[in-house]
Design an enzyme around this catalytic site. Structure first.
Site: not given
Length: 404
Positions: A15, A109-110
């Site tokens: 993350d 974003d993860e």
């Protein structure tokens, strides 16, 4: 390999930390260490991402900018640059694939990574996690946090507790110990309403949840939620990394520049959103069994309502009719800030036996004709007559938010 049978913590959740703000600070290093948020400085804007310095004041993503300024008068606002974030995301995802082909992006974003097949090449899962973070930092300058566990659920919880810019490994033999010390709100799928129901039975921690008999839990939260929560509380999560993502829902929403009370305008927006949703369903050769709406009032209170249909559909008119009925049932008069329509419980078109002789057949014929004409002449020249009315005060909705 079945997730619950892993002997090492080879499931990773990576993350990125305050992703949007971190990307912006690459170009604005003088702001490092100051409270910063990615957001437009307007009355109607919300925070897309906040630095950890800003979070210490209570600033969070999805918070109205006005409220964020009240909490942190020194807050520096940087207008979001979404193409920059997408470019950085592609670089990060490419790094993941250098360590394993088993990568499941969850958002910009993860991602989950299964590194069980990479141990001989790159070392232990913890060594791989450290190498991934170092490579991301070297190539992009961005910080990342990594959680390691035997299951997806544990890995994601671990990454949240590794923030900012850290690594946390939960060995399989310590999974139960780790889980049972957490508050019940940490459980996947436990929102405010479910938490209240659980606490009414004195279920405050995951340990309490694990001890609750399944029949009692079912009466509290329903069969599906009870079974899921019961399994997770005992460390069981058989979900594997999915390298190809199947859409679980399709929908659109609009945010208005000024709150809207005009019922006719809002019904036109529902039709517009239903039209776009139906078009996407048909283009993907999918049908939906459930239609849902989302409404955010001027107070920022957000409600959702859904209805499961007797037969699956991708008919624009069926979606619109259902959405309008759900909206009408909420009661009119309150100014609306945002409205959305979503199709859920998707399945391949034609796979529902109940839809073979459908009340939607006439509407489907119209949709087919409209789709063909749009394909030949373009979308701009063909629309519903009711949508020709002037359309004001609609803000282009940005679905990208950076919760980390």
């Amino acid at each position: 390999m079945v997730e619950s049978q892993r002997s090492v913590a080879s499931m990773l959740h990576v993350d990125m930390d305050s992703f949007f703000v971190s990307v912006e600070l690459l170009d604005r290093p003088e702001l490092i260490g100051r409270p910063v948020a990615a957001a437009h400085d307007t009355a109607r804007s919300v925070v897309s991402s906040a630095s950890y310095e800003a979070r210490r004041y209570g600033v969070r993503s999805a918070m109205p900018v006005g409220r964020a300024k009240q909490l942190c008068p020194e807050l520096v606002l940087i207008p979001p640059t979404f193409e920059k974030y997408r470019r950085a995301s592609r670089e990060v995802m490419a790094i993941f694939h250098e360590f394993t082909p088993l990568v499941e992006p969850l958002s910009i974003d993860e991602a989950f990574l299964d590194v069980s097949g990479s141990l001989k090449l790159f070392g232990s899962p913890a060594e791989i996690a450290r190498s991934i973070r170092e490579r991301i930092r070297e190539r992009t300058g961005l910080p990342a946090s990594v959680g390691l566990g035997a299951t997806k659920f544990v890995a994601k919880l671990a990454s949240q507790r590794a923030k900012p810019d850290g690594v946390l490994e939960i060995p399989p033999e310590r999974t139960i110990e780790f889980l049972h010390g957490l508050p019940v709100e940490a459980m996947w799928g436990v929102g405010a309403a479910t938490a209240r129901s659980l606490k009414s039975r004195a279920i405050h921690t995951v340990a309490d949840l694990a001890r609750e008999p399944l029949p009692s839990l079912t009466r509290l939260v329903g069969t599906a939620s009870a079974q899921r929560l019961h399994a997770l509380a005992h460390g069981r999560d058989a979900r594997a990394v999915e390298t190809t993502r199947t859409e679980k829902s399709i929908g659109h929403e609009e945010t208005f520049a000024r709150d809207v009370s005009d019922a006719a305008f809002l019904e036109r927006e529902l039709l517009r959103l239903a039209t776009r949703t139906g078009e996407r369903l048909r283009a993907a050769e999918l049908e939906a069994r459930t239609v849902a709406i989302k409404v955010r009032w001027e107070s920022f209170e957000t409600v959702t309502r859904s209805r499961t249909l007797t037969e699956s559909t991708n008919s624009t008119q069926r979606i619109y009719q259902t959405a309008r009925e759900l909206f009408t049932a909420l009661g009119g008069g309150r100014p609306v800030r945002l409205i959305g329509v979503r199709a859920e419980q998707l399945a391949p078109a034609g796979s529902d036996p109940a839809a073979l002789w459908s009340d939607d057949d006439d509407w489907r014929a119209v949709d087919q004709t409209v789709d063909e004409l749009r394909g030949r002449f373009g979308a701009a020249g063909l629309t519903s007559a009711s949508l020709l009315a002037a359309r004001e005060d609609v803000v282009d909705p940005r679905s990208l938010q950076d919760p980390a």
